[in-house]
Design an enzyme around this catalytic site. Structure first.
Site, PDB file in Angstrom:
ATOM      1  N   LYS A 120     -20.072   2.867  -0.789  1.00  0.00           N
ATOM      2  CA  LYS A 120     -21.452   2.378  -0.782  1.00  0.00           C
ATOM      3  C   LYS A 120     -22.053   2.442   0.620  1.00  0.00           C
ATOM      4  O   LYS A 120     -23.179   2.916   0.799  1.00  0.00           O
ATOM      5  CB  LYS A 120     -21.513   0.948  -1.305  1.00  0.00           C
ATOM      6  N   ASP A 138     -25.282  -1.061  -5.299  1.00  0.00           N
ATOM      7  CA  ASP A 138     -24.789  -2.409  -5.018  1.00  0.00           C
ATOM      8  C   ASP A 138     -24.950  -3.252  -6.281  1.00  0.00           C
ATOM      9  O   ASP A 138     -25.248  -2.734  -7.359  1.00  0.00           O
ATOM     10  CB  ASP A 138     -25.547  -3.019  -3.837  1.00  0.00           C
TER      11      ASP A 138
END
Length: 217
Positions: A120, A138
């Site tokens: 991420k 997320d």
């Protein structure tokens, strides 16, 4: 949500926010990298409060390395998991200096090799700094994608892969920012603000709520 609806979804978000970007404060790729590492399980507001004090003192790999772990902790101690984050940031600074000439690398493998940097975080840097059409998923984006029907998946990676396939190419570069901001402020976890949502008419969750209300009327 079909592809025509997805295109309308992003066109509407763009109309409401033509130039979305991260809410983390930064003035260089390195500053953003550190901020994103610090942001794990922390709010952008909390990270900004810490980096607003840190960066005027140390905002390069060498300068932060010179602070040492304990010196860095002094600036980030208000952030959750600051002990492990300080260790990771110092190790990352050392690797950047030793392996990348002090510069933030532009490829995923090199980014993910840095301590404290996962997929991420790498995607955030690749997208925000280097303008690569990747998707950093997320909790906000995961929730919104499943709730609206934009891209359903049981795992973060499944949602990321689905978004990469279904987000219209003309919106891909900014899609991450539109989705995270919408999830953070409108499509919230406990009480989504459907009455304020500009794309509610395209949302599976909202339509289901309306059908239930109609049946109970």
């Amino acid at each position: 949500m079909n592809q025509a609806q997805r295109r309308e979804f992003f066109a509407t978000l763009k109309a409401h926010n033509p130039a979305p970007t991260t809410e983390l404060n930064y003035s260089s790729p390195f500053e953003l990298l550190v901020a994103v590492i610090l942001s794990a399980q922390a709010t952008d507001v909390g990270v900004n409060k810490a980096t607003d004090k840190l960066y005027p003192v140390a905002n390069t790999p060498q300068a932060i390395l010179d602070l040492g772990v304990e010196g860095l902790k002094h600036y980030i101690k208000t952030i959750g998991l600051f002990n492990s984050k300080a260790e990771n940031v110092i190790k990352t600074c050392r690797m950047l200096l030793e392996q990348h000439g002090g510069e933030v690398p532009q490829d995923r493998a090199a980014l993910e090799a840095l301590p404290g940097v996962g997929r991420k975080t790498a995607n955030v840097i690749l997208n925000t700094v280097f303008k690569q059409p990747v998707m950093a998923v997320d909790t906000h984006i995961f929730r919104l994608s499943n709730r609206t029907g934009l891209a359903k998946g049981k795992t973060v990676r499944a949602v990321e892969d689905k978004l990469m396939k279904v987000v219209p190419s003309e919106y891909m570069l900014d899609a991450h920012h539109w989705l995270i901001l919408h999830g953070r402020y409108v499509c919230t976890a406990r009480k989504p603000k459907c009455g304020e949502c500009c794309v509610s008419h395209l949302c599976d969750f909202f339509r289901d709520q309306q059908r239930r209300a109609d049946r109970c009327a």
